[in-house]
Design a protein around this motif. Sequence first.
Motif, short mmCIF file in Angstrom:
data_model
loop_
_atom_site.label_atom_id
_atom_site.label_comp_id
_atom_site.label_asym_id
_atom_site.label_seq_id
_atom_site.Cartn_x
_atom_site.Cartn_y
_atom_site.Cartn_z
N VAL A 181 24.03 21.74 2.78
CA VAL A 181 25.25 22.54 2.61
C VAL A 181 24.89 24.01 2.44
O VAL A 181 25.55 24.90 3.00
N GLN A 182 23.83 24.29 1.67
CA GLN A 182 23.41 25.69 1.48
C GLN A 182 23.00 26.31 2.81
O GLN A 182 23.32 27.48 3.08
N THR A 220 17.78 28.73 -4.40
CA THR A 220 18.21 28.05 -5.63
C THR A 220 19.06 28.97 -6.47
O THR A 220 20.04 28.53 -7.10
N THR A 221 18.75 30.25 -6.49
CA THR A 221 19.52 31.22 -7.28
C THR A 221 20.97 31.26 -6.83
O THR A 221 21.90 31.24 -7.65
N ILE A 222 21.19 31.28 -5.52
CA ILE A 222 22.55 31.30 -5.00
C ILE A 222 23.23 29.96 -5.25
O ILE A 222 24.41 29.90 -5.60
N ALA A 223 22.49 28.87 -5.09
CA ALA A 223 23.07 27.54 -5.30
C ALA A 223 23.61 27.38 -6.72
O ALA A 223 24.64 26.73 -6.94
N ARG A 224 22.93 28.01 -7.68
CA ARG A 224 23.38 27.90 -9.08
C ARG A 224 24.70 28.61 -9.32
O ARG A 224 25.40 28.33 -10.29
N ARG A 225 25.05 29.53 -8.43
CA ARG A 225 26.32 30.25 -8.59
C ARG A 225 27.50 29.47 -8.01
O ARG A 225 28.65 29.84 -8.23
N GLY A 228 29.06 19.46 -6.59
CA GLY A 228 28.29 18.88 -7.68
C GLY A 228 28.09 17.39 -7.57
O GLY A 228 27.26 16.82 -8.29
N GLU A 229 28.81 16.73 -6.68
CA GLU A 229 28.67 15.28 -6.49
C GLU A 229 27.61 14.92 -5.46
O GLU A 229 27.27 13.74 -5.31
N LEU A 230 27.10 15.90 -4.76
CA LEU A 230 26.18 15.63 -3.65
C LEU A 230 24.76 15.38 -4.13
O LEU A 230 24.36 15.81 -5.22
N LYS A 277 32.57 22.08 -8.89
CA LYS A 277 33.83 21.48 -8.45
C LYS A 277 34.37 22.11 -7.17
O LYS A 277 35.50 21.85 -6.78
N GLU A 278 33.54 22.93 -6.52
CA GLU A 278 33.95 23.53 -5.25
C GLU A 278 33.85 22.50 -4.12
O GLU A 278 32.84 21.78 -4.01
#
Length: 261
Positions: A152-153, A85-90, A142-144, A94-95
């Motif tokens: 995706v992670q 989750t920590t990496i996902a927040r970075r 961010g749309e997923l 809009k990527e």
Amino acid sequence: MPTVLQLTDVSVVREGSRVVDSVSWTVDSDERWVVLGPNGAGKTTILQVAAAQTHPSSGDVEILGEDLGSVDLFELRPRIGFASTTIARRIPAKEKVVDVVLTAAYSVTGRWNEEYESVDVRRAHRVLDEWKLDHLSERLFGELSDGEQKRVQIARSVMTDPELLLLDEPAASLDLGAREELLQMLGGYASSEGAPAIVMVTHHVEEIPRGFTHALLLGKGSVIAAGPLAEVITAETLGEAFGLALTVTEEGGRYTARAIS
């Protein structure tokens, strides 16, 4: 089989509290581990140490044959797949999904001015296809949905063909359908030829995928039990860790735990 991770008498102290207490643990390249325990047991901290994201306060850590503390982290970290989750927040909302995966080649979480070789682009699309995400490659992260973001992670974490894959609660917050789809894919990946050593943190035995072989059970920062799944995932050991009288059943490689009323 060669050892990919070895912790020897490792402790982590934060703000005067011993989060991890004298943990010794070894992971070999052909093993698939799940790390279990209640909140505050030290699971995520252990994973951060294994990912070379956190240094221990004491003890020795060897990752992929390198001693943590003397190795160049910029060379070591690309050899480790890490989804949390920590990496996902970075990851910028809009990527594009394809760029979320592609940027793992440089160990960054947002595309900027890097130049990627065609082999990297092909690899990113191949990984997306393997995790049933190719139809989302041009969508924004961010749309997923939560389930799509989790996949995706994981796709990002395997982009570089890591020698060690670390997953921090990949099924957390998912509904039943999304959880089962993800666990089915993880089980298939864990059982596939050429898959790396895997360590996955979870709170629930129901989230242990098929194909996983070992379990590390933690309580208050210490090891309660470690070894093959059938020896660790028992009513006695889980009851000790969670402070409950439990029944534990296994069917077709999947586990269930229930409190005894």
